[in-house]
Design a protein around this motif. Sequence first.
Motif, PDB file in Angstrom:
ATOM      1  N   ARG A  41       0.855  -1.182   0.000  1.00 57.20           N
ATOM      2  CA  ARG A  41       0.000   0.000   0.000  1.00 57.20           C
ATOM      3  C   ARG A  41       0.898   1.241   0.000  1.00 57.20           C
ATOM      4  O   ARG A  41       2.048   1.180   0.427  1.00 57.20           O
ATOM      5  CB  ARG A  41      -0.922   0.032   1.219  1.00 57.20           C
ATOM      6  N   TRP A  42       0.358   2.356  -0.481  1.00 54.35           N
ATOM      7  CA  TRP A  42       1.120   3.592  -0.520  1.00 54.35           C
ATOM      8  C   TRP A  42       0.294   4.723   0.083  1.00 54.35           C
ATOM      9  O   TRP A  42      -0.946   4.727  -0.009  1.00 54.35           O
ATOM     10  CB  TRP A  42       1.500   3.944  -1.965  1.00 54.35           C
ATOM     11  N   THR A  43       0.975   5.688   0.687  1.00 57.25           N
ATOM     12  CA  THR A  43       0.288   6.839   1.256  1.00 57.25           C
ATOM     13  C   THR A  43      -0.177   7.766   0.135  1.00 57.25           C
ATOM     14  O   THR A  43       0.358   7.735  -0.982  1.00 57.25           O
ATOM     15  CB  THR A  43       1.209   7.627   2.198  1.00 57.25           C
ATOM     16  N   ARG A  44      -1.139   8.596   0.434  1.00 61.89           N
ATOM     17  CA  ARG A  44      -1.541   9.626  -0.529  1.00 61.89           C
ATOM     18  C   ARG A  44      -0.403  10.621  -0.698  1.00 61.89           C
ATOM     19  O   ARG A  44       0.313  10.931   0.268  1.00 61.89           O
ATOM     20  CB  ARG A  44      -2.782  10.354  -0.019  1.00 61.89           C
ATOM     21  N   PRO A  45      -0.195  11.158  -1.899  1.00 57.92           N
ATOM     22  CA  PRO A  45       0.876  12.146  -2.101  1.00 57.92           C
ATOM     23  C   PRO A  45       0.723  13.338  -1.160  1.00 57.92           C
ATOM     24  O   PRO A  45      -0.383  13.830  -0.924  1.00 57.92           O
ATOM     25  CB  PRO A  45       0.696  12.561  -3.566  1.00 57.92           C
ATOM     26  N   TRP A  46       1.844  13.790  -0.589  1.00 58.63           N
ATOM     27  CA  TRP A  46       1.903  14.953   0.303  1.00 58.63           C
ATOM     28  C   TRP A  46       1.087  14.739   1.583  1.00 58.63           C
ATOM     29  O   TRP A  46       0.611  15.687   2.185  1.00 58.63           O
ATOM     30  CB  TRP A  46       1.429  16.226  -0.410  1.00 58.63           C
ATOM     31  N   ARG A  47       0.927  13.475   1.974  1.00 58.13           N
ATOM     32  CA  ARG A  47       0.194  13.191   3.207  1.00 58.13           C
ATOM     33  C   ARG A  47       1.022  12.268   4.098  1.00 58.13           C
ATOM     34  O   ARG A  47       0.702  11.083   4.264  1.00 58.13           O
ATOM     35  CB  ARG A  47      -1.158  12.545   2.890  1.00 58.13           C
TER      36      ARG A  47
END
Length: 320
Positions: free
Chosen positions: A247-253
């Motif tokens: 899984r990946w975090t939302r950009p700039w979050r």
Amino acid sequence: MSHRNAPLTPTGRLRLARCVVDDGWPLRRAAERFQVSHTTAMRWANRYRQLGAAGMHDRSSRPHHSPRQTSATVEQQVLHLRREHRIGPVRLAARCGIAASTAHRILIRHHLPALSTLDRATGEPVRRYERSRPGELVHIDVKKLGRISDGGGHKVLGRAAGRAHQDRRNGTGYAYLHTALDDHTRLAYTEDLPDEKAATCAGFLTRAAAWFTARGVTIERVITDNAWAYSKNTWRTTCHDLGISPRWTRPWRPQTNGKVERFHRTLLEEWAYQRPYTSDSERQAAFPDWLDWYNYHRPHTGIGGHPPASRITNLSEQHS
């Protein structure tokens, strides 16, 4: 609520008042019997006559009228600036021409939370979550940390001398601290690696999975930021081979990966910058003991003051 040294609780006040009002005791006799002053005995007897048993409880000390209370216009200005700019009492006070304590009371009166509990980007309260079982989600991140020249850095030699010493040695490079932290238990596994390339990150994940497996935790999902190394096929293939869902975090979050970010802050405060080290090898030698302390002994406020290992069945008992 009565303070701990109060001679009378609401129940004691009622007993005193009934002795005076209902049984006809003299005030002085009641005062001596309940070990209070004559004035106190008279106060509770009079209040019992007026209000009955309900009058025995403490009253609010708030005044009925506050002629110098901050005007509604100023209050609205404070609230507008807080919501618009997300600034604290000191800066609000400077803009509105009031005392910082007044600005703070206005925020409290309107139930506005502290800035530290808000999301910086949106101003909304931070939504905290925790996975229900070990291994359900593991946070992974890399912390870049400057290495220490032999002889010490600026904390040992002073900033000017430390910089000159490092310049003479042409710099010492960086340590890349790769960390895997379990969301439910906060159990952490960290390695000091030479870089953060795709192959290095994939190798770290393989060893981290084995480390968690040895402690009875099977990693189901991992979450990382959107760094280049985590978007390559090397990372995806490694996850697939290990049976892990990436899984990946939302950009700039970065808040999405906040648990491992907070762990790295703790790591810096309690190990990397905890005392002056005379060399990088000395600092690295201290790390295994600190990580052991963190996992097995250090109280973690996020899980009720218990160490991370306490959330894995019998793991803390197997470690000394």
